[in-house]
Enzyme design. Structure first.
Site, PDB file in Angstrom:
ATOM      1  N   LEU A 101      10.047 -21.512  -3.942  1.00 17.53           N
ATOM      2  CA  LEU A 101       9.274 -20.439  -3.305  1.00 17.53           C
ATOM      3  C   LEU A 101       7.970 -20.281  -4.079  1.00 17.53           C
ATOM      4  O   LEU A 101       7.985 -20.256  -5.318  1.00 17.53           O
ATOM      5  CB  LEU A 101      10.104 -19.138  -3.360  1.00 17.53           C
ATOM      6  N   ARG A 151       0.179   7.682  -2.793  1.00 20.95           N
ATOM      7  CA  ARG A 151       0.721   8.774  -1.962  1.00 20.95           C
ATOM      8  C   ARG A 151       2.206   9.003  -2.237  1.00 20.95           C
ATOM      9  O   ARG A 151       2.679  10.134  -2.247  1.00 20.95           O
ATOM     10  CB  ARG A 151       0.493   8.456  -0.470  1.00 20.95           C
ATOM     11  N   ASP A 205       0.823  -1.212   0.000  1.00 26.23           N
ATOM     12  CA  ASP A 205       0.000   0.000   0.000  1.00 26.23           C
ATOM     13  C   ASP A 205       0.859   1.264   0.000  1.00 26.23           C
ATOM     14  O   ASP A 205       1.981   1.257   0.508  1.00 26.23           O
ATOM     15  CB  ASP A 205      -0.922  -0.030   1.234  1.00 26.23           C
ATOM     16  N   ARG A 238       1.925  -4.857   6.236  1.00 27.01           N
ATOM     17  CA  ARG A 238       1.223  -3.829   5.457  1.00 27.01           C
ATOM     18  C   ARG A 238       2.038  -2.549   5.489  1.00 27.01           C
ATOM     19  O   ARG A 238       2.437  -2.079   6.550  1.00 27.01           O
ATOM     20  CB  ARG A 238      -0.173  -3.544   6.005  1.00 27.01           C
ATOM     21  N   SER A 265      -8.310  -4.446   5.065  1.00 21.67           N
ATOM     22  CA  SER A 265      -8.892  -4.148   3.746  1.00 21.67           C
ATOM     23  C   SER A 265      -9.329  -5.402   2.981  1.00 21.67           C
ATOM     24  O   SER A 265      -9.052  -5.539   1.791  1.00 21.67           O
ATOM     25  CB  SER A 265      -7.913  -3.313   2.895  1.00 21.67           C
ATOM     26  N   SER A 315      -7.566  -5.333  -5.371  1.00 16.94           N
ATOM     27  CA  SER A 315      -8.731  -5.850  -4.636  1.00 16.94           C
ATOM     28  C   SER A 315     -10.001  -5.712  -5.462  1.00 16.94           C
ATOM     29  O   SER A 315     -10.056  -4.926  -6.414  1.00 16.94           O
ATOM     30  CB  SER A 315      -8.897  -5.096  -3.313  1.00 16.94           C
ATOM     31  N   ARG A 328      -5.188  -1.539   8.875  1.00 21.56           N
ATOM     32  CA  ARG A 328      -6.393  -2.348   8.610  1.00 21.56           C
ATOM     33  C   ARG A 328      -6.055  -3.459   7.618  1.00 21.56           C
ATOM     34  O   ARG A 328      -5.000  -3.451   6.999  1.00 21.56           O
ATOM     35  CB  ARG A 328      -7.531  -1.478   8.084  1.00 21.56           C
ATOM     36  N   HIS A 343       2.682   3.122  -8.853  1.00 21.45           N
ATOM     37  CA  HIS A 343       2.501   1.695  -9.158  1.00 21.45           C
ATOM     38  C   HIS A 343       3.719   1.175  -9.936  1.00 21.45           C
ATOM     39  O   HIS A 343       4.216   0.086  -9.655  1.00 21.45           O
ATOM     40  CB  HIS A 343       1.227   1.470  -9.982  1.00 21.45           C
ATOM     41  N   GLU A 357     -12.531  -4.232  -4.547  1.00 17.69           N
ATOM     42  CA  GLU A 357     -12.965  -2.834  -4.388  1.00 17.69           C
ATOM     43  C   GLU A 357     -12.152  -1.881  -5.275  1.00 17.69           C
ATOM     44  O   GLU A 357     -12.618  -0.797  -5.609  1.00 17.69           O
ATOM     45  CB  GLU A 357     -12.827  -2.408  -2.912  1.00 17.69           C
TER      46      GLU A 357
HETATM   47  C1  IPE Z   1      -5.541  -2.656  -0.220  1.00 12.82           C
HETATM   48  O1  IPE Z   1      -5.167  -1.341  -0.390  1.00 12.82           O
HETATM   49  C2  IPE Z   1      -5.548  -3.369  -1.534  1.00 12.82           C
HETATM   50  C3  IPE Z   1      -4.241  -3.597  -2.163  1.00 12.82           C
HETATM   51  C4  IPE Z   1      -3.090  -3.300  -1.643  1.00 12.82           C
HETATM   52  C5  IPE Z   1      -4.278  -4.241  -3.428  1.00 12.82           C
HETATM   53  P1  IPE Z   1      -6.238  -0.187  -0.609  1.00 12.82           P
HETATM   54  O2  IPE Z   1      -5.482   1.081  -0.747  1.00 12.82           O
HETATM   55  O3  IPE Z   1      -7.161  -0.549  -1.712  1.00 12.82           O
HETATM   56  O4  IPE Z   1      -7.062  -0.226   0.751  1.00 12.82           O
HETATM   57  P2  IPE Z   1      -7.784   0.925   1.578  1.00 12.82           P
HETATM   58  O5  IPE Z   1      -8.736   1.605   0.622  1.00 12.82           O
HETATM   59  O6  IPE Z   1      -6.737   1.853   2.067  1.00 12.82           O
HETATM   60  O7  IPE Z   1      -8.467   0.217   2.693  1.00 12.82           O
HETATM   61  C1  IPE Z   2      -1.443   0.212  -3.390  1.00 21.66           C
HETATM   62  O1  IPE Z   2      -1.249   1.572  -3.425  1.00 21.66           O
HETATM   63  C2  IPE Z   2      -1.670  -0.404  -4.766  1.00 21.66           C
HETATM   64  C3  IPE Z   2      -3.056  -0.826  -5.032  1.00 21.66           C
HETATM   65  C4  IPE Z   2      -4.042  -0.810  -4.179  1.00 21.66           C
HETATM   66  C5  IPE Z   2      -3.339  -1.310  -6.379  1.00 21.66           C
HETATM   67  P1  IPE Z   2      -2.473   2.572  -3.516  1.00 21.66           P
HETATM   68  O2  IPE Z   2      -2.821   2.763  -4.944  1.00 21.66           O
HETATM   69  O3  IPE Z   2      -3.585   2.136  -2.644  1.00 21.66           O
HETATM   70  O4  IPE Z   2      -1.837   3.912  -2.950  1.00 21.66           O
HETATM   71  P2  IPE Z   2      -2.413   4.855  -1.819  1.00 21.66           P
HETATM   72  O5  IPE Z   2      -2.763   3.988  -0.667  1.00 21.66           O
HETATM   73  O6  IPE Z   2      -3.613   5.549  -2.395  1.00 21.66           O
HETATM   74  O7  IPE Z   2      -1.305   5.801  -1.518  1.00 21.66           O
HETATM   75 MG    MG Z   3      -4.045   2.377  -0.711  1.00 21.26          MG
END
Ligand code: IPE
Ligand code: IPE
Ligand code: MG
Length: 251
Positions: free
Chosen positions: A132, A25, A21, A189, A197, A66, A195, A38, A68
């Site tokens: 692995l 940001r 995650d 995480r 998620s 995810s 959390r 990414h 979502e």
């Molecule tokens: C969780 O991260 C999903 C992945 C890392 C693929 P999110 O950024 O989608 O989760 P929330 O919205 O912060 O809970």
């Molecule tokens: C995790 O980083 C990657 C995915 C969920 C695909 P984010 O895209 O959630 O980045 P933030 O959490 O918004 O910074």
């Molecule tokens: Mg995120």
């Protein structure tokens, strides 16, 4: 300091799950589009896989996308999918050379066809490896997985190949996407969010949790090793109480 020296070989987690995650940001802090984050997250995956292989962790499971996440802006989803295809194609030969097996869990049918094809090629190519096991969770959510498992079980009951009284944890485990895999011992995480998620909710009943403020694109082997060292300091009780006598004998 060489962190690897502080890792006890006899107390390694068998399975480490990671919620990658903070990509968005990380990019925003640099005045860039989220997708730049990414793109830079791929190096973190590479480094983590190498670090895990070096110390002998057997299972790594990455939460990459995810259920979502489909609700993100169309452009971000599209670019992420393309990035995924490219990364899989680029990384598979090296994974294969290093004895890594690639697996995928989630609603793979919902992925664009080009992704699914590339993914299936990679899964096939590495299917014989076992040093692995790297599992990518794609279009995955634990609630999707659990309801999907319930449906599979209900079908067996309807076909009379399963008796409702025989449903136990083993039967349920084998209907999950992670059938045959051990539960994660450790979850990492990144990005400071505290959390789960919707990740591996059934499997993480007794998983040790490690949260780091580091954004995923900055995550490197030293952070992975720090997480393992943190894990090795924990006392895993699984709800039990050890009798003082047994504890002394085991010491
Ligand atoms: C969780 O991260 C999903 C992945 C890392 C693929 P999110 O950024 O989608 O989760 P929330 O919205 O912060 O809970
Ligand atoms: C995790 O980083 C990657 C995915 C969920 C695909 P984010 O895209 O959630 O980045 P933030 O959490 O918004 O910074
Ligand atoms: Mg995120």
């Amino acid at each position: 300091m060489d962190l690897k020296q502080h890792i006890a070989k006899d107390k390694l987690p068998l399975h480490v799950a990671l919620i990658m995650d903070g990509n968005g940001r990380w990019a925003e802090q640099r005045g860039q589009e989220r997708i730049f984050g990414h793109e830079n997250g791929i190096e973190a995956v590479r480094d983590t896989v190498k670090a895990a292989a070096e110390i002998g962790v057997k299972y790594l499971t990455f939460f990459a996308f995810s259920t979502e996440n489909w609700c993100r802006p169309h452009k971000e989803v599209e670019t992420l999918m393309d990035l995924l295809v490219k990364a899989i194609a680029n990384e598979t030969p090296e994974l294969n050379e290093n004895g890594v097996r690639l697996q995928a869990i989630g609603d793979l049918e919902s992925l664009p066809l080009r992704c699914r094809q590339k993914l299936e090629e990679a899964l096939e190519l590495t299917a014989g490896n076992s040093k692995l096991i790297v599992t990518v969770a794609l279009s995955y959510s634990a609630r999707w997985e659990i309801t999907h498992a319930a449906r599979k079980i209900a079908r067996k009951i309807a076909e009379r190949s399963l008796n409702p009284d025989d449903i136990d944890e083993t039967v349920f485990n084998s209907a999950l996407e992670t059938a045959g895999m051990p539960d994660p011992d450790l979850l990492v995480r990144t990005s400071g969010e505290l959390r789960l998620s919707n990740f591996l909710l059934w499997q993480m009943a007794y998983t040790e949790l490690h949260f780091t403020p580091v954004f995923w694109p900055d995550f490197r082997r030293k952070h992975f090793y720090q997480a393992i060292i943190d894990y090795q300091r924990r006392e895993r009780r699984f709800g039990k109480v050890t009798e003082p006598e047994t504890a002394a004998k085991n010491a």
